[in-house]
Every structure is written in structure tokens, then in C-alpha cells.
Design an enzyme around this catalytic site. Structure first.
Site, PDB file in Angstrom:
ATOM      1  N   PHE A 163       1.492 -46.926  31.304  1.00 24.16           N
ATOM      2  CA  PHE A 163       1.887 -45.985  30.258  1.00 24.16           C
ATOM      3  C   PHE A 163       1.576 -44.540  30.603  1.00 24.16           C
ATOM      4  CE2 PHE A 163       1.590 -49.941  27.844  1.00 24.16           C
ATOM      5  CZ  PHE A 163       2.827 -49.929  27.223  1.00 24.16           C
TER       6      PHE A 163
ATOM      7  N   GLY B 279      -1.610 -45.799  35.203  1.00 24.64           N
ATOM      8  CA  GLY B 279      -1.323 -47.051  34.517  1.00 24.64           C
ATOM      9  C   GLY B 279       0.140 -47.099  34.166  1.00 24.64           C
TER      10      GLY B 279
ATOM     11  N   VAL C 248      -4.548 -41.804  34.131  1.00 24.03           N
ATOM     12  CA  VAL C 248      -5.916 -41.686  33.624  1.00 24.03           C
ATOM     13  C   VAL C 248      -6.547 -40.500  34.346  1.00 24.03           C
ATOM     14  CG1 VAL C 248      -8.148 -42.803  33.322  1.00 24.03           C
ATOM     15  CG2 VAL C 248      -6.070 -44.173  33.280  1.00 24.03           C
TER      16      VAL C 248
ATOM     17  N   ASP D 259      -7.402 -60.332  30.538  1.00 22.43           N
ATOM     18  CA  ASP D 259      -7.204 -59.676  31.837  1.00 22.43           C
ATOM     19  C   ASP D 259      -8.536 -59.275  32.442  1.00 22.43           C
ATOM     20  OD1 ASP D 259      -5.982 -58.679  34.046  1.00 22.43           O
ATOM     21  OD2 ASP D 259      -5.206 -56.877  33.076  1.00 22.43           O
TER      22      ASP D 259
HETATM   23  O1  32W Z   1     -13.530 -42.284  42.026  1.00 19.13           O
HETATM   24  C1  32W Z   1     -12.760 -42.729  41.233  1.00 19.13           C
HETATM   25  N1  32W Z   1     -11.524 -43.032  41.595  1.00 19.13           N
HETATM   26  C2  32W Z   1     -11.002 -42.928  42.938  1.00 19.13           C
HETATM   27  C3  32W Z   1     -10.552 -41.556  43.291  1.00 19.13           C
HETATM   28  O2  32W Z   1      -9.735 -40.964  42.320  1.00 19.13           O
HETATM   29  C4  32W Z   1      -9.050 -39.809  42.722  1.00 19.13           C
HETATM   30  C5  32W Z   1     -13.125 -42.956  39.819  1.00 19.13           C
HETATM   31  C6  32W Z   1     -14.383 -42.574  39.391  1.00 19.13           C
HETATM   32  C7  32W Z   1     -14.746 -42.781  38.070  1.00 19.13           C
HETATM   33  C8  32W Z   1     -13.871 -43.368  37.184  1.00 19.13           C
HETATM   34  C9  32W Z   1     -12.624 -43.765  37.635  1.00 19.13           C
HETATM   35  C10 32W Z   1     -12.261 -43.560  38.955  1.00 19.13           C
HETATM   36  N2  32W Z   1     -14.326 -43.548  35.883  1.00 19.13           N
HETATM   37  C11 32W Z   1     -13.682 -44.005  34.792  1.00 19.13           C
HETATM   38  N3  32W Z   1     -12.462 -44.515  34.885  1.00 19.13           N
HETATM   39  C12 32W Z   1     -11.829 -44.966  33.778  1.00 19.13           C
HETATM   40  C13 32W Z   1     -12.457 -44.890  32.531  1.00 19.13           C
HETATM   41  C14 32W Z   1     -13.753 -44.356  32.503  1.00 19.13           C
HETATM   42  N4  32W Z   1     -14.336 -43.928  33.626  1.00 19.13           N
HETATM   43  C15 32W Z   1     -10.541 -45.519  33.859  1.00 19.13           C
HETATM   44  C16 32W Z   1      -9.912 -45.981  32.734  1.00 19.13           C
HETATM   45  C17 32W Z   1     -10.533 -45.896  31.509  1.00 19.13           C
HETATM   46  C18 32W Z   1     -11.792 -45.363  31.380  1.00 19.13           C
HETATM   47  C19 32W Z   1      -9.831 -46.380  30.339  1.00 19.13           C
HETATM   48  C20 32W Z   1      -9.504 -47.705  30.223  1.00 19.13           C
HETATM   49  C21 32W Z   1      -8.816 -48.129  29.145  1.00 19.13           C
HETATM   50  N5  32W Z   1      -8.408 -47.282  28.192  1.00 19.13           N
HETATM   51  C22 32W Z   1      -8.736 -45.987  28.279  1.00 19.13           C
HETATM   52  C23 32W Z   1      -9.422 -45.496  29.352  1.00 19.13           C
END
Ligand code: 32W
Length: 737
Positions: free
Chosen positions: A391, A389, A394, A505
Site C-alpha cells: 500500500f 509495502g 514505510v 502472517d
Molecule cells: O535498517 C533498516 N532497514 C534497511 C535499510 O533501509 C534503508 C531499518 C531499520 C529500522 C526499522 C526498519 C528498517 N525500524 C522499523 N521498521 C518498521 C516499523 C518500525 N520500526 C517497519 C514497519 C512498521 C514499523 C510498521 C508495520 C506495520 N504497520 C505500520 C508500521
């Protein structure tokens, strides 16, 4: 030249022009007479079916046959006996040259038998086809609706499961075969699409002068063969006309009733007063006349009903069943089948509280203290980066909980070297999220602020962002599953809007999908994930143009109604499996088109009712848009009423679509003139030194006669074109070649 016969062929005498294949060997039409004869391949080996737990997609895979029959053109065909009519084989069910195929849109909890045939160029000539068989039992292909208990902050025990089921189509060719003064012999054909084993037929009959509610029901056990018949007795046919209807029942439920067939009374039969011979004679005569009349009636009725029949048959025999409870399939009594309006009162949700804008606290730390829990950095173990992101990154990781168990979490980290305002904005997001608790809103578990880097810890949602998830599962879900996801999002948004929170958003990239396809609204804050081209800077703030309502773009009027607009775009993204809204149009083109009244067309296979809901969300007047509450109940109604979903939206060619696409196509004056079919003025413009689009943007009506463009119609056309170019330059500052 004389040669021996090629392999697997023989000649009856020496010097034959062509050799004949030995039994069970053949030449394909494309083979030359001098080619050897070949046979059909043996059956595919090691056929396995894997059923995906979440999607109920069946993956069939196999190895090539041991014997390719002496050829190298082996291919595979798949056959599935009782698959739904709209089952989808990916890449295909015919002429496969791969060893794996995905079968989707199957019904829930159903066992299917798949035959995989190995074939080659001579299979058409051979009488044997070799195949391998496998069966597979699906899981749910519907969705579960769970209720959230606000008082106890957990799911209520009652939930609803929705799924499509296939019911038998109406029986056909219903006729009255024999008729006496008190009985009728009814005959009909089995349904065209039984969609399962027919357990019984139900016959409904009632007197025409009495209401349907006084009707009587009879059950008929199916007999072997296409024609079924049933004797119906104890009728008062002398004075009354009766109406009959039949429907088939499988273990999934009853199909629709057939069209009604009627019988007319006769009063010539006066039984008791006549001798036996007379009775027989009169009865026979009456029956004969009646049969003649009935035959005429039958044909005319059949003809007049043939239209109705078409409609009934066209009605895809799908229904929805739903039941309360957490189990995959309850006992039969628990199942509720949708009727034509499918209305069932679902429990009302308790009203939520209102969210507090943490920025009014002035001091971020106070807001954090109020709404979040501080977590020790050393109880978090980072595993992998799952996204990035503005900032920072994740990550996925584990949080050691009080009872020493580990919980999988998502960790959003503030990048090193972030400024103090950045840190405040980053943590502000956490204090917004910390006020929400809803199954369709991503849950904040806590924050790390005492040590660096600052972190936001949320629940981990297994399948990640909705947009990428849908792109990876293109076409694999049933409409009811898609509606289920949309329902989740609408429900999460209803909660947020009841808390008076405006998201600003809402987009598929900000929705997370869990392993049961439940969706959760995420991303609360100012730290926008920078997706390629999604956001445009407008007077300081960044706006995701394609998802934003006109009033929010033009005068920053962000409300729950503008969130509803974005929700409509999310609906479009979901039904089109992650297609980019307005494709590759530039942001300026999108704004202009929308301002002019253009709306995205229905995605492929989109039900008209779903598309109508999108259009409702895209009402120009925000007060005319539905609320999230209305959206949730409309989606519930759709999920319970498959006949609505069967009516697909028609994709109409929109002139604006092409106009806008055309507009982004041309790059210079020459192309621009061509797009307006005004190429005759190419030299005119060139001689005047106008080559780039920018050169002509300032031209006015007075300039055209000076150039030698005198026809008023042409002047008008060219001026309109110039205005479009000017608008494009004005709104973008885009540089033209
Ligand atoms: O498979 C995934 N991504 C593609 C390959 O990456 C290497 C993937 C799987 C699960 C999640 C994300 C990507 N799960 C997940 N993502 C989040 C989340 C909770 N679960 C992303 C952001 C946030 C929470 C979040 C949003 C806002 N503020 C804080 C955290």
C-alpha cells in the site's frame, strides 16, 4: 657462474654452492638457495579492540607491521587466553591476511586479553614471535526479561537478566593419600578447564550410612601447583566409611563436584590399650595395608569412574546465572545460579482483554475513532524510506510530541492514487494495532486520516526486520540470545492470542528488533509486504505458504494453533540466522512434502530441545501443538538450563529432502528418467515423441506396455514418477520446458 651471496647471507669461503643466512635471518622451505635471507615481521601496529554494545562482539583491527622482514607473505594469528571454548573468530583466528577480525560468543562483563601475532614464511624457524596486545571488556551476552504491567501500561520495575557463565570443570584424580583412624589426606588435581581464577576448593564429606544432607563442608585455599591436598580430621574411620567430593570455585561460582571417593574403615587400631611403640607399629602396618588396599581400590574406582569422569568432563562447564533488577550486574547476593532444574517462579502476567475485529464496525472511521489517535500531519517530519509495502512506503521520521520533544517514529504511508477499499484496509490495520499494548508488539502511536496521504505512525524499532538483521549478524549470537529473541516473539504472540487475535502472517520478516535485541511482532493487516515469492494467491487471499500450517492452506483454518505452526518456522529462521525455510523449493514442493510428513531439519548448532519445540509446533494435528503460553514457559526453562541447550540436535539425512530436491532438478523426460535410474528407456520415450515432462503427465499404467516397458518393477517405478510430475503440474500450473 659465480655470484656474490644474496642479501643477509654469507659464505665461509669463495665458491660455495650455497650461502648461509646471517643470524636471525632465514630462508623459508619454499625459498630457493639463491634467494636472499629474510627475517620475521615486526609486531602489528595500532591494535584496537572495539566492543559492540549490543552483541558484545569484539572487533580487533590493526595495521601491518613496519618491517615485513623482506618478505611479502605476512599473516596474522590471534590468541585469546581465557576465551570460552566455543568462541568464534570471524573470518578465522589463524593465517589471517586481513587486518580485522570479529570475536563473538564471549562471556558477559569479562575482560579478555588478545594477542595479535605477525608472522611470515620464516616465523617457524625463528625463536621470537612478535605480537601486539589489547584487552577488551564485554557487555552482556545474555538477555533481559522485563515484565509488563497491564494495569499501569508500563514495564514493571522487576526484570530478569539471563546469561551464560563459565564455571570450572570438575577437579580430577581425587585420591585418599594417607589415612589414620581419625584423619584422611585428600589429594586432587586442578580442573582441566578452570575458566577463571580458582578462589577456593570446597570439600564435601559424609558418612556412607548417613544422608548427604548431614555432610560437612571444608574450604581449601588453592596452593601453587597442579596437585592440591587437604587434611581432613575428626573422622571416625574405625567404624565408618566416608565419601569425599571436591569442587572448585571461581568468581563466577562453583563447578560441579568431582566423582565421589570413599574410604573403608579399619578396626585393628585400638589406640589406648597399646604402648606407644605398638601403636606406631600397628598404625604403620595398618596404614601400609590400608594404603595397599586403597591403591587397589583407587585404581579400580578410578577405572570404574573413568566412564563417569568422561561424562563429567564432557559436560561443558557452562551455567546460567540470572538476577532480578535492571542493572547490568547486581551485587553478588542478587545473583541466582541455576541449579540442575533451575526452577524459579516468575511473576504471572495479568490477563489481557479481547481484541475487537474492527471490520464489524462496518465504518472504518468509527473503528479508527475508537482505537486510534489522530495526529496532525505537520507534526511529522519524514527522514528516509526504510521499506516498502503493497500500500506504499514505510519511512523513518520524527514526531513532535506535546512537550515539543521529538520522538523517532516509523511512518507507513498510503501510496497516492490508492482506491477507497485500499484506504479502508490500510486503516483497518491501524485500528487493529491500536488495540494492542505490549512490549513485544509494535506500538501504534496514531494515524493521519484528515489529510493526504493517510499515514500510520508507530514506534521506531532500531534494528529493523528480524530476517535481514539475522542475516547481517550470521552466527554472532549466543544460543541464549537467540532463545531470548524467541521468547520475546512467543510472549508477544501469547498476548495477541489471549486477545483472540490470529496473526496469519507470523514470519521473521514481520518481527522487528530493537537495540537491546528485544523483538516486537508487527504487521497486522491485509497490506502484505510483497516479499519475493513469499505469498501465493489462493482463491482470492494471499498465503505465505512456507509459514502456513497445512490446515490453513487446505481449508483456511486460521487459528492461534496455525500461528503456532508459523512460530515454529520463525524459530527455525532465527536459529538458522535468516535462512529461507525450505530453501529454494517451489511452494508446491513445500506443500507436498509437508503433507507427506516432511519437516525442516534442525539448523546447524541447534539444541535438540529447541528443535523438539519446533517439531511440536509442526504437529499435523493442531490440537497437539503447544500454545504460546506453553512456548513461553518452555523457552524460560531452556534459558535457565544450559545443560539442556548443550545437547545439540543431530542432522539426519532425510530421504525426502533429496527426493524433493531431485524432483525440482530435472527439466525434461531424459533428465527425469536419469533421476530414477531408468535411462535405458530414453530412446523408448523419445521414439514415441515424449520429450517434455508435460507430454508424459497423462500416461497411465496401460500405456507403458504399449511403449515396450514390460517389467512390472519398472512400470511401477515409472508410474510413481509420472504421478509426482502430475501432482506438480496440478498444484502449480507451472510450465515445464
Ligand atoms: O535498517 C533498516 N532497514 C534497511 C535499510 O533501509 C534503508 C531499518 C531499520 C529500522 C526499522 C526498519 C528498517 N525500524 C522499523 N521498521 C518498521 C516499523 C518500525 N520500526 C517497519 C514497519 C512498521 C514499523 C510498521 C508495520 C506495520 N504497520 C505500520 C508500521
Amino acid at each position: 657462474m659465480c655470484r656474490p651471496c644474496p642479501a643477509k647471507s654469507h659464505a665461509d669461503s669463495a665458491g660455495m654452492a650455497e650461502c648461509t643466512c646471517i643470524p636471525n635471518f632465514y630462508r623459508a622451505p619454499s625459498d630457493r638457495p639463491s634467494d636472499k635471507c629474510t627475517e620475521t615481521p615486526s609486531s602489528p601496529r595500532n591494535l584496537v579492540a572495539k566492543v559492540h554494545q549490543m552483541t558484545s562482539v569484539v572487533t580487533l583491527s590493526w595495521s601491518p607491521p613496519l618491517n615485513h622482514g623482506g618478505r611479502n607473505d605476512t599473516y596474522y594469528n590471534i590468541e585469546c587466553a581465557r576465551c570460552p571454548s566455543d568462541v568464534r573468530f570471524s573470518p578465522s583466528d589463524r593465517n589471517l591476511n586481513v587486518l580485522q577480525v570479529n570475536v563473538s560468543r564471549l562471556a558477559s562483563y569479562t575482560t579478555y586479553i588478545f594477542n595479535v601475532y605477525a608472522r611470515n614464511g620464516v616465523s617457524n624457524q625463528a625463536s621470537v614471535v612478535r605480537f601486539e596486545t589489547v584487552n577488551a571488556t564485554t557487555f552482556s551476552s545474555g538477555f533481559t526479561l522485563r515484565f509488563w504491567d497491564f494495569k499501569r501500561l508500563r514495564y514493571k520495575t522487576d526484570s530478569f537478566n539471563f546469561e551464560f557463565i563459565q564455571l570450572p570443570s570438575p577437579v580430577r584424580g581425587i585420591i585418599v593419600r594417607k589415612i589414620t583412624s581419625t584423619s584422611v589426606n585428600l589429594e586432587w588435581e586442578v580442573p582441566e578447564f578452570p575458566n577463571g581464577e580458582i578462589i577456593s576448593y570446597q570439600i564435601r564429606y559424609y558418612r556412607q550410612d548417613q544422608p548427604l544432607t548431614d555432610g560437612k563442608y571444608l574450604t581449601h585455599t588453592p596452593t601453587f601447583g597442579n596437585i592440591q591436598e587437604k587434611l581432613i580430621e575428626n573422622l571416625k574411620l574405625l567404624n565408618h566409611k566416608y565419601i569425599f567430593q571436591v569442587r572448585a570455585q571461581t568468581k563466577s561460582g562453583f563447578g560441579a563436584f568431582s566423582h565421589p571417593i570413599s574410604t573403608t574403615s579399619t578396626n585393628s587400631d585400638n589406640g589406648a590399650a597399646f604402648g606407644l611403640g605398638m601403636i606406631v607399629a600397628v598404625a604403620a602396618g595398618a596404614v601400609f595395608i590400608l594404603l595397599a588396599i586403597l591403591a587397589i581400590i583407587y585404581w579400580s574406582v578410578r577405572r570404574s569412574y573413568s566412564k563417569l569422569d568422561d561424562r563429567l568432563y564432557a559436560q561443558i562447564p557452562l551455567s546460567v546465572r540470572y538476577w532480578k533488577g535492571k542493572d547490568p550486574l547486581p551485587s553478588t547476593e542478587g545473583i541466582i545460579y541455576s541449579n540442575s532444574n533451575g526452577e524459579v517462579a516468575l511473576p504471572q502476567l495479568t490477563k489481557a482483554r479481547t481484541y475487537v475485529d474492527p471490520s464489524i464496525y462496518g465504518d472504518t472511521d468509527r473503528a479508527l475513532k475508537e482505537f486510534t489517535t489522530e495526529i496532525e500531519a505537520n507534526s511529522i517530519r519524514i527522514i528516509a524510506v526504510i521499506g516498502g509495502g503493497e500500500f506504499g512506503d514505510v519511512c523513518s521520521g520524527f514526531l513532535r510530541q506535546a512537550d515539543n520533544s521529538n520522538r523517532k517514529v516509523a511512518v507507513k504511508m498510503l501510496k497516492p492514487g490508492a482506491s477507497e477499499p485500499d484506504r479502508n484496509n490500510f486503516l483497518l490495520e491501524a485500528s487493529i494495532m491500536g488495540q494492542f499494548l505490549h512490549p513485544n508488539v509494535v506500538e501504534l502511536l496514531g494515524v493521519v486520516t484528515k489529510t493526504r496521504p493517510a499515514m500510520i505512525i508507530t514506534e521506531f524499532v532500531a534494528n529493523g526486520a528480524l530476517d535481514t538483521f539475522l542475516r547481517e549478524h550470521d552466527g554472532q549470537f549466543t544460543m541464549i540470545q537467540l532463545i531470548g529473541m524467541l521468547r520475546c516473539i512467543a510472549s508477544g504472540m501469547r498476548y495477541l492470542s489471549e486477545m483472540n487475535y490470529v496473526h496469519r502472517d507470523l514470519a521473521a520478516r514481520n518481527i522487528l528488533v530493537d537495540e537491546t535485541l528485544d523483538c516486537k511482532v508487527a504487521d497486522f493487516g491485509l497490506s502484505r509486504e510483497k516479499e519475493e515469492g513469499a505469498y501465493e494467491t489462493k482463491g482470492g487471499g494471499k498465503i505465505p505458504v512456507r509459514w502456513t500450517s497445512p490446515e490453513a492452506i487446505s481449508y483456511k483454518k486460521f487459528t492461534s494453533a496455525s500461528d503456532v505452526w508459523s512460530y515454529g518456522i520463525v524459530m527455525w529462521e532465527v536459529v538458522s540466522y535468516g535462512e529461507r525455510p525450505y530453501w529454494n523449493w517451489s511452494n508446491q514442493d513445500v506443500v507436498q512434502a509437508v503433507e507427506k510428513g516432511y519437516r525442516l531439519p534442525p539448523p546447524m548448532e541447534c539444541p535438540q530441545a529447541t528443535y523438539q519445540l519446533m517439531l511440536d509446533c509442526w504437529q499435523k494435528d493442531r490440537l497437539h501443538r503447544p500454545t504460546f503460553g506453553t512456548l513461553v514457559s518452555t523457552l524460560d526453562r531452556l534459558a535457565r538450563n544450559p545443560s539442556i541447550l548443550m545437547n545439540l540436535a543431530k542432522i539426519r539425512e532425510n530421504p525426502l529432502d533429496t527426493a524433493i530436491q531431485e524432483m525440482s532438478k530435472f527439466q525434461n523426460v531424459e533428465e527425469w528418467l536419469e533421476s530414477m535410474k531408468m535411462s535405458r528407456y530414453r530412446d523408448t520415450f523419445e521414439h514415441a515423441g515424449y520429450v517434455k515432462l508435460r507430454d508424459i503427465a497423462h500416461l497411465s499404467a496401460n500405456d507403458l506396455p504399449r511403449l515396450g516397458i514390460n517389467l512390472v518393477g519398472h512400470q511401477k517405478k515409472i508410474l510413481k514418477g509420472i504421478q509426482m510430475i502430475r501432482a506438480r503440474i496440478d498444484s502449480s500450473g507451472e510450465t515445464f520446458v
